[in-house]
Design an enzyme around this catalytic site. Structure first.
Site, PDB file in Angstrom:
ATOM      1  N   SER A   1      69.519  60.493  37.656  1.00 27.47           N
ATOM      2  CA  SER A   1      69.162  62.053  38.301  1.00 27.47           C
ATOM      3  C   SER A   1      67.805  62.147  38.705  1.00 27.47           C
ATOM      4  O   SER A   1      66.866  61.224  38.177  1.00 27.47           O
ATOM      5  CB  SER A   1      69.457  63.269  37.417  1.00 27.47           C
ATOM      6  OG  SER A   1      68.665  64.116  37.712  1.00 27.47           O
TER       7      SER A   1
ATOM      8  N   TYR B   1      67.556  67.950  29.112  1.00 27.82           N
ATOM      9  CA  TYR B   1      68.632  67.103  30.024  1.00 27.82           C
ATOM     10  C   TYR B   1      67.733  65.847  30.850  1.00 27.82           C
ATOM     11  O   TYR B   1      68.468  64.798  30.844  1.00 27.82           O
ATOM     12  CB  TYR B   1      69.130  67.904  30.844  1.00 27.82           C
ATOM     13  CG  TYR B   1      69.810  67.433  31.961  1.00 27.82           C
ATOM     14  CD1 TYR B   1      71.142  66.648  31.614  1.00 27.82           C
ATOM     15  CD2 TYR B   1      69.586  67.271  33.350  1.00 27.82           C
ATOM     16  CE1 TYR B   1      71.974  65.822  32.790  1.00 27.82           C
ATOM     17  CE2 TYR B   1      70.159  66.548  34.287  1.00 27.82           C
ATOM     18  CZ  TYR B   1      71.293  65.901  33.934  1.00 27.82           C
ATOM     19  OH  TYR B   1      72.004  65.172  34.912  1.00 27.82           O
TER      20      TYR B   1
ATOM     21  N   LYS C   1      68.232  61.698  30.589  1.00 26.98           N
ATOM     22  CA  LYS C   1      68.460  60.717  31.489  1.00 26.98           C
ATOM     23  C   LYS C   1      67.609  59.610  31.600  1.00 26.98           C
ATOM     24  O   LYS C   1      67.980  58.478  31.984  1.00 26.98           O
ATOM     25  CB  LYS C   1      68.682  61.427  33.009  1.00 26.98           C
ATOM     26  CG  LYS C   1      69.685  62.528  33.322  1.00 26.98           C
ATOM     27  CD  LYS C   1      70.841  61.370  33.622  1.00 26.98           C
ATOM     28  CE  LYS C   1      72.234  62.040  33.150  1.00 26.98           C
ATOM     29  NZ  LYS C   1      73.332  61.304  33.141  1.00 26.98           N
TER      30      LYS C   1
ATOM     31  N   ASP D   1      60.096  79.803  35.957  1.00 19.97           N
ATOM     32  CA  ASP D   1      59.442  78.897  35.344  1.00 19.97           C
ATOM     33  C   ASP D   1      59.894  77.612  35.318  1.00 19.97           C
ATOM     34  O   ASP D   1      61.246  77.248  35.289  1.00 19.97           O
ATOM     35  CB  ASP D   1      59.529  79.214  33.648  1.00 19.97           C
ATOM     36  CG  ASP D   1      58.411  80.202  33.404  1.00 19.97           C
ATOM     37  OD1 ASP D   1      57.488  80.323  34.129  1.00 19.97           O
ATOM     38  OD2 ASP D   1      58.462  80.437  32.033  1.00 19.97           O
TER      39      ASP D   1
ATOM     40  N   ASP E   1      60.398  75.477  37.968  1.00 16.10           N
ATOM     41  CA  ASP E   1      60.735  75.220  39.241  1.00 16.10           C
ATOM     42  C   ASP E   1      59.666  74.445  40.364  1.00 16.10           C
ATOM     43  O   ASP E   1      58.576  74.948  40.059  1.00 16.10           O
ATOM     44  CB  ASP E   1      61.204  76.538  40.062  1.00 16.10           C
ATOM     45  CG  ASP E   1      62.681  76.829  40.058  1.00 16.10           C
ATOM     46  OD1 ASP E   1      63.447  75.839  39.244  1.00 16.10           O
ATOM     47  OD2 ASP E   1      63.066  77.965  40.581  1.00 16.10           O
TER      48      ASP E   1
END
Ligand SMILES: NC(=O)c1ccc[n+]([C@@H]2O[C@H](COP(=O)([O-])OP(=O)(O)OC[C@H]3O[C@@H](n4cnc5c(N)ncnc54)[C@H](O)[C@@H]3O)[C@@H](O)[C@H]2O)c1
Length: 337
Positions: free
Chosen positions: A124, A149, A153, A292, A294
């Site tokens: 990702s 997450y 990755k 928060d 972003d």
């Protein structure tokens, strides 16, 4: 080729299954349905007219997986199985680390035991550090992920890099940007669990009346309309990248990494407008404060995938919106009958 697809009942996996089957490959799927339903595979069979072999198994169950690899003898494994909700990963980090890391450890061990030599891994854009300036190239700094997450990755990439070098497994890592849309037939698509994390599923739920309005998190960013920009890619273009990747690992040794996006930024408000045009629906939205974590701008430099894999995107934002809406209209309750 004989290709084994982990997580093949999921949103991206089911579209990959269609693309690979349509290209004449034989597919077998390993999925435990933690975030999908068997009906998705029935729909893949309906689209392709071919039977898909299904193994209902947890990829972290190494013994079972080894038995499956031994029986299937795939030429290549595409590893999509994983948990993917950013929000849930913040609330339940152990669940995410345990599942995502263990799927990869288990798969690599089983591949070692059975001598399977080709791998394509779903990674990702979240692996890129927050400070990079787009377009992101594959060599830009990675890590400093914003949530568990993203770390899973990045950690899986690290594990794969170390292991495949030593085991001489030919590997392609694909870093997806923002997959959206659905297969043209409207038979398969994205079915979010609970509150959608991503913009398109949220827009779809406003369009079909399930949610009253969309909240746009900030319109004071340094972008033309003040909203954040992302790199949306049609899920079938993404699926086709796996076809190219599987062909690539068949012919090339070593490890290679490719960005898979469209390479074109699209803002929140641009996507809302494009959806309104494609669907002839009005999307009610309100401007909220910034959220928060972003990042203002994320999009890919896709030149490496184009030049080395010979892959190209064929579908634009309008088609993504039309196909997503077609799926939603035909399946208001998702895969539930
Ligand atoms: N959707 C995105 O925006 C996006 C972006 C970048 C990367 N990815 C990655 O692509 C992959 C596929 O994502 P998706 O959107 O199709 O998600 P999804 O949840 O729709 O599909 C994942 C599939 O994996 C299965 N699964 C999870 N853990 C498993 C396990 N231990 N054993 C067997 N099956 C298991 C789930 O049941 C599901 O069918 C994931 O690895 C995800 O991290 C997704």
């Amino acid at each position: 080729m004989n290709i084994l697809l982990t997580g093949g009942a999921g949103y991206i996996g089911s579209h990959i299954a269609v693309a690979l089957t349509d290209a004449g490959h034989r597919i077998s799927i390993v999925d435990n349905f933690v975030n999908s339903v068997p009906e998705a595979i029935v729909r893949v069979e309906k689209i392709t007219g071919k039977n898909i072999v299904l193994h209902k198994t947890d990829v972290t169950d190494r013994e079972d997986l080894t038995r499956i690899l031994h029986d299937e003898k795939p030429d290549c494994v595409i590893h999509c199985a994983g948990l993917k909700s950013v929000g849930e990963s913040v609330k339940k980090p152990l669940k995410y680390y345990r599942n995502n890391i263990n799927t990869t450890l288990s798969l690599l061990e089983s591949m070692k035991e059975t001598g399977i030599e080709r791998l394509v891994f779903s990674s990702s854009a979240t692996v890129y550090g927050e400070d990079n300036i787009p377009p992101f190239t594959e060599t830009m700094p990675k890590g400093r992920c914003a949530n568990p997450y993203g770390w899973t990755k990045w950690m899986q990439e690290q594990i794969i890099e170390d292991v495949v070098k030593q085991l001489k497994i030919s590997t392609v890592i694909l870093r997806y940007f923002n997959p959206t849309g659905a297969h043209k037939s409207g038979l398969i698509g994205e079915e979010p669990n609970g509150l959608p994390n991503n913009l398109m599923p949220y827009i779809l739920q406003v369009a079909d009346g399930r949610r009253e309005h969309l909240t746009v998190f900030g319109d004071d960013y340094n972008t033309p309309d003040g909203t954040c920009r992302r790199d949306y890619i049609h899920v079938m273009d993404l699926a086709e990248a796996h076809l190219k990747a599987a062909e690539y690992v068949e012919k090339n040794k070593g490890l290679d990494v490719f960005n898979i996006g469209r390479g074109i930024p699209c803002s929140v408000l641009e996507l809302v407008k494009a959806f309104e045009e494609a669907s002839e629906q009005t999307i009610k939205y309100e401007i909220g404060s910034r959220r928060d974590g972003d990042v203002q701008d994320i999009w890919a430099d896709t030149s490496k995938a184009e030049e080395v894999l010979g892959w190209q995107v064929h579908r634009g934002i309008n088609e993504m919106c039309q196909d997503a809406w077609n799926w939603q209209k035909k399946n208001p309750a998702g895969y539930a009958k």
